[in-house]
Design a protein around this motif. Structure first.
Motif, mmCIF file in Angstrom:
data_model
loop_
_atom_site.group_PDB
_atom_site.id
_atom_site.type_symbol
_atom_site.label_atom_id
_atom_site.label_comp_id
_atom_site.label_asym_id
_atom_site.label_seq_id
_atom_site.Cartn_x
_atom_site.Cartn_y
_atom_site.Cartn_z
ATOM 1 N N SER A 157 -1.713 -24.393 -7.713
ATOM 2 C CA SER A 157 -1.080 -23.629 -6.561
ATOM 3 C C SER A 157 -1.334 -22.205 -6.383
ATOM 4 O O SER A 157 -1.547 -21.902 -7.570
ATOM 5 N N LEU A 158 -1.182 -21.759 -5.378
ATOM 6 C CA LEU A 158 -1.757 -20.352 -5.260
ATOM 7 C C LEU A 158 -0.729 -19.682 -4.359
ATOM 8 O O LEU A 158 -0.235 -20.120 -3.306
ATOM 9 N N GLN A 159 -0.414 -18.295 -4.632
ATOM 10 C CA GLN A 159 0.437 -17.462 -3.666
ATOM 11 C C GLN A 159 -0.064 -16.344 -3.634
ATOM 12 O O GLN A 159 -0.519 -15.586 -4.747
ATOM 13 N N VAL A 160 -0.022 -15.546 -2.761
ATOM 14 C CA VAL A 160 -0.417 -14.149 -2.404
ATOM 15 C C VAL A 160 0.783 -13.155 -2.126
ATOM 16 O O VAL A 160 1.229 -13.535 -1.113
ATOM 17 N N LEU A 161 0.901 -12.053 -2.968
ATOM 18 C CA LEU A 161 1.979 -11.385 -2.402
ATOM 19 C C LEU A 161 1.577 -9.855 -1.928
ATOM 20 O O LEU A 161 0.807 -9.384 -2.537
ATOM 21 N N LEU A 162 1.939 -9.603 -0.802
ATOM 22 C CA LEU A 162 1.492 -8.423 -0.223
ATOM 23 C C LEU A 162 2.812 -7.240 -0.271
ATOM 24 O O LEU A 162 3.679 -7.529 0.128
ATOM 25 N N TYR A 163 2.414 -5.948 -0.651
ATOM 26 C CA TYR A 163 3.299 -5.123 -0.992
ATOM 27 C C TYR A 163 2.952 -3.708 -0.108
ATOM 28 O O TYR A 163 1.801 -3.645 0.434
ATOM 29 N N GLY A 164 4.137 -3.021 0.085
ATOM 30 C CA GLY A 164 4.015 -1.668 0.790
ATOM 31 C C GLY A 164 3.256 -1.923 2.161
ATOM 32 O O GLY A 164 3.509 -2.518 3.158
ATOM 33 N N SER A 165 2.308 -0.934 2.394
ATOM 34 C CA SER A 165 1.489 -0.730 3.630
ATOM 35 C C SER A 165 0.904 -2.007 3.937
ATOM 36 O O SER A 165 0.751 -2.494 5.270
ATOM 37 N N LEU A 166 0.477 -2.691 3.126
ATOM 38 C CA LEU A 166 -0.176 -4.126 3.127
ATOM 39 C C LEU A 166 0.496 -5.124 3.888
ATOM 40 O O LEU A 166 0.348 -5.951 4.841
ATOM 41 N N ALA A 167 1.941 -5.126 3.532
ATOM 42 C CA ALA A 167 2.811 -5.967 3.927
ATOM 43 C C ALA A 167 3.460 -5.479 5.443
ATOM 44 O O ALA A 167 3.436 -6.250 6.468
ATOM 45 N N LYS A 168 3.483 -4.112 5.742
ATOM 46 C CA LYS A 168 4.062 -3.642 6.996
ATOM 47 C C LYS A 168 3.183 -3.658 7.892
ATOM 48 O O LYS A 168 3.628 -3.888 9.162
ATOM 49 N N THR A 169 1.971 -3.467 7.728
ATOM 50 C CA THR A 169 0.914 -3.417 8.846
ATOM 51 C C THR A 169 -0.211 -4.534 8.446
ATOM 52 O O THR A 169 -1.144 -4.458 9.314
ATOM 53 N N GLY A 170 -0.003 -5.469 7.642
ATOM 54 C CA GLY A 170 -0.885 -6.439 7.325
ATOM 55 C C GLY A 170 -1.312 -7.474 8.173
ATOM 56 O O GLY A 170 -2.403 -7.533 8.349
ATOM 57 N N LYS A 171 -0.376 -7.992 9.023
ATOM 58 C CA LYS A 171 -0.475 -8.894 10.344
ATOM 59 C C LYS A 171 -1.473 -8.177 11.322
ATOM 60 O O LYS A 171 -2.452 -8.670 11.806
ATOM 61 N N GLY A 172 -1.100 -7.029 11.620
ATOM 62 C CA GLY A 172 -2.068 -6.126 12.520
ATOM 63 C C GLY A 172 -3.277 -5.856 12.185
ATOM 64 O O GLY A 172 -4.531 -5.803 12.912
ATOM 65 N N HIS A 173 -3.415 -5.864 10.933
ATOM 66 C CA HIS A 173 -4.699 -5.199 10.072
ATOM 67 C C HIS A 173 -5.555 -6.530 9.721
ATOM 68 O O HIS A 173 -6.770 -6.401 9.227
#
Length: 474
Positions: free
Chosen positions: A48-64
């Motif tokens: 199994s695999l998970q990816v955790l996004l922090y900080g700016s990657l989390a806050k604007t990651g969807k749009g980016h």
């Protein structure tokens, strides 16, 4: 003082929009992670695999498009060559099947909406753009590795020092503008110093071929952007403008390909408003392509990818710069100025706001244009300083976390400021200048440190909170 060896191909990377730090960087991080698993012969043991996004990657990651980029990277796709028209199909297939092929080889259960976790309230201390890969092996062992996307597509793994993996001793080591000027005092132009350094990596002929490849991608991006209309993806309903402006400016003149298009543009004359409109059109075209997950060149980032090509085309079309030698010299000079900012400050908007992207790209273009127009080395550095001086404090406040508003128009502003800065420098005596490029680099970094986090690519301040969205899924 040890120097960081940065190549022209580090500053100019071929990739996919909309963001070098939020798309290209995470894409590369995923590639690095899976390559490490493969090297350790662990791919076929991944359960199994998970990816955790922090900080700016989390806050604007969807749009980016961070989630999209990570999945493509895990699948082993390469941003330089992957057919961008297949992005949606590939991502939809992963979601429908709830699985992906690690490096295109090993199938693993993967639920994108559950296994990519946006930790918008958590940040890691080294850099706002952080992501962690969590893997469980069929042996029960677990692996966790963290990477930082530090701007411009540069990626650093936690616990590893920058540049240690591929140390290159350059003949002309450069950390600062003063270092660069020192080597130029030996009778070399800026681009000549850079070319000598590039020869530490590869033969000069290979460097020239590589730069021309970069230029061809820039050409394709501008041309496509000037001929594609419609609405940009993401739900903000931003209308593309470059194609309509291109058609209006050409006034019915015909052409059949890129070369005849350039000729058609030149036939329109060289009036001030006409040239100004074309520079804006070129910049809009690139960043509309970038916002549409198109192929662009980081210059030094994706969000600022339109400035250098727009100013380069201004030089080629309106200043008689249309030779391969001139293109190579322009991009060599621009890359060195960008690397000075990366070493002395940052090219990450998540660290320094938009001054780190549009400001740096404008400085790169200004310095390159000045040397291309016959300016001295001191005038070129003066132009770079002027361009950045008037971008200091520029915030990054993307509406809805999309690289569209105000990002696209800011590229037009950066390009025009670069040309103005170049003109000022060419008409000035640098010895009388009050501000040096090194001083403005230090000031930029101080400003970045002092800047409120809301204005560092978080979509939590500025225009991002004052413009009604009316978003819909798109």
């Amino acid at each position: 003082m040890p120097h960081e060896a940065i190549s022209v191909f580090d500053m100019f990377k071929i990739g996919v929009g909309p963001s070098s730090s939020h798309t290209l960087g995470p894409w590369r991080a995923a590639q690095l992670f899976t390559a490490k698993l493969a090297k350790q012969h662990l791919l076929n043991e991944v359960l199994s695999l998970q990816v955790l996004l922090y900080g700016s990657l989390a806050k604007t990651g969807k749009g980016h498009g961070t989630d999209i980029a990570v999945q493509l990277g895990l699948c082993g796709e390469d941003p330089e060559t992957f057919a961008v028209e297949n992005i949606l199909t590939c991502i939809n297939d992963i979601a429908i099947n709830n699985s992906l092929l690690l490096q295109g080889k090993q199938s693993v259960v993967f639920h994108p909406y559950e296994d990519i976790v946006f930790l918008s309230k958590e940040a890691l201390p080294f850099h706002p753009n952080a992501l962690t890969f969590l893997v469980t092996l069929n042996t029960g062992n677990k692996i966790a590795e963290t990477y930082y996307s530090v701007g411009g597509g540069f990626v650093q793994q936690e616990g590893k020092e920058t540049g240690k993996a591929n140390v290159v001793q350059l003949p002309f080591p450069i950390n600062t503008a003063s270092d660069l000027l020192h080597w130029c005092m030996k009778g070399l132009s800026i681009y000549e110093v850079v070319m000598e350094n590039e020869s530490a990596w590869r033969p000069e002929e290979d460097t020239m071929k590589g730069i021309l490849r970069i230029y061809r991608v820039m050409q394709d991006c501008v041309y496509k952007g000037c001929h594609e209309g419609g609405i940009l993806p993401g739900g903000l309903n931003v209308k593309r403008r470059a194609a309509a402006l291109n058609k209006k400016l050409l006034q019915g003149r015909t052409y059949s390909d890129y070369s005849t298009w350039i000729q058609a543009i030149q036939e329109g004359g060289n009036g001030f408003n006409y040239i100004l409109d074309w520079v804006s059109c070129f910049a809009l075209a690139v960043n509309e392509q970038n916002a549409s997950f198109g192929r662009v060149v980081t210059a030094p980032t994706n969000g600022a990818a339109g400035v250098v090509p727009a100013v380069l085309l201004y030089y080629i079309i309106f200043c008689n710069g249309d030779t391969e030698e001139n293109v190579i010299r322009f991009l060599l000079t621009a890359s060195e100025i960008g690397s000075i900012f990366k070493k002395g400050a940052t090219i990450s908007a998540a660290m320094g706001g938009c001054q780190a992207e549009i400001g740096v790209s404008s400085a790169m273009a200004a310095g390159a244009l000045t040397e291309a127009m016959g300016g001295t080395q001191k005038q070129a550095l003066m132009a770079a300083e002027i361009a950045m001086e008037h971008h200091l404090g520029l915030t990054c406040d993307p509406i809805a976390g999309l690289v569209q508003v105000p990002c696209i128009e800011r590229n037009t502003m950066g390009a025009i400021k670069a040309i103005t800065a170049s003109q000022l420098a060419l008409q000035s005596t640098p010895d009388f200048a009050k501000v040096s490029l090194d001083a403005v680099v230090r000031t930029m970094w101080d400003t970045a440190v002092d800047m409120n986090h809301k204005y560092k690519e978080t979509a939590e301040g500025g225009l991002a909170i004052h413009i009604p969205l009316g978003l819909k899924e798109c």
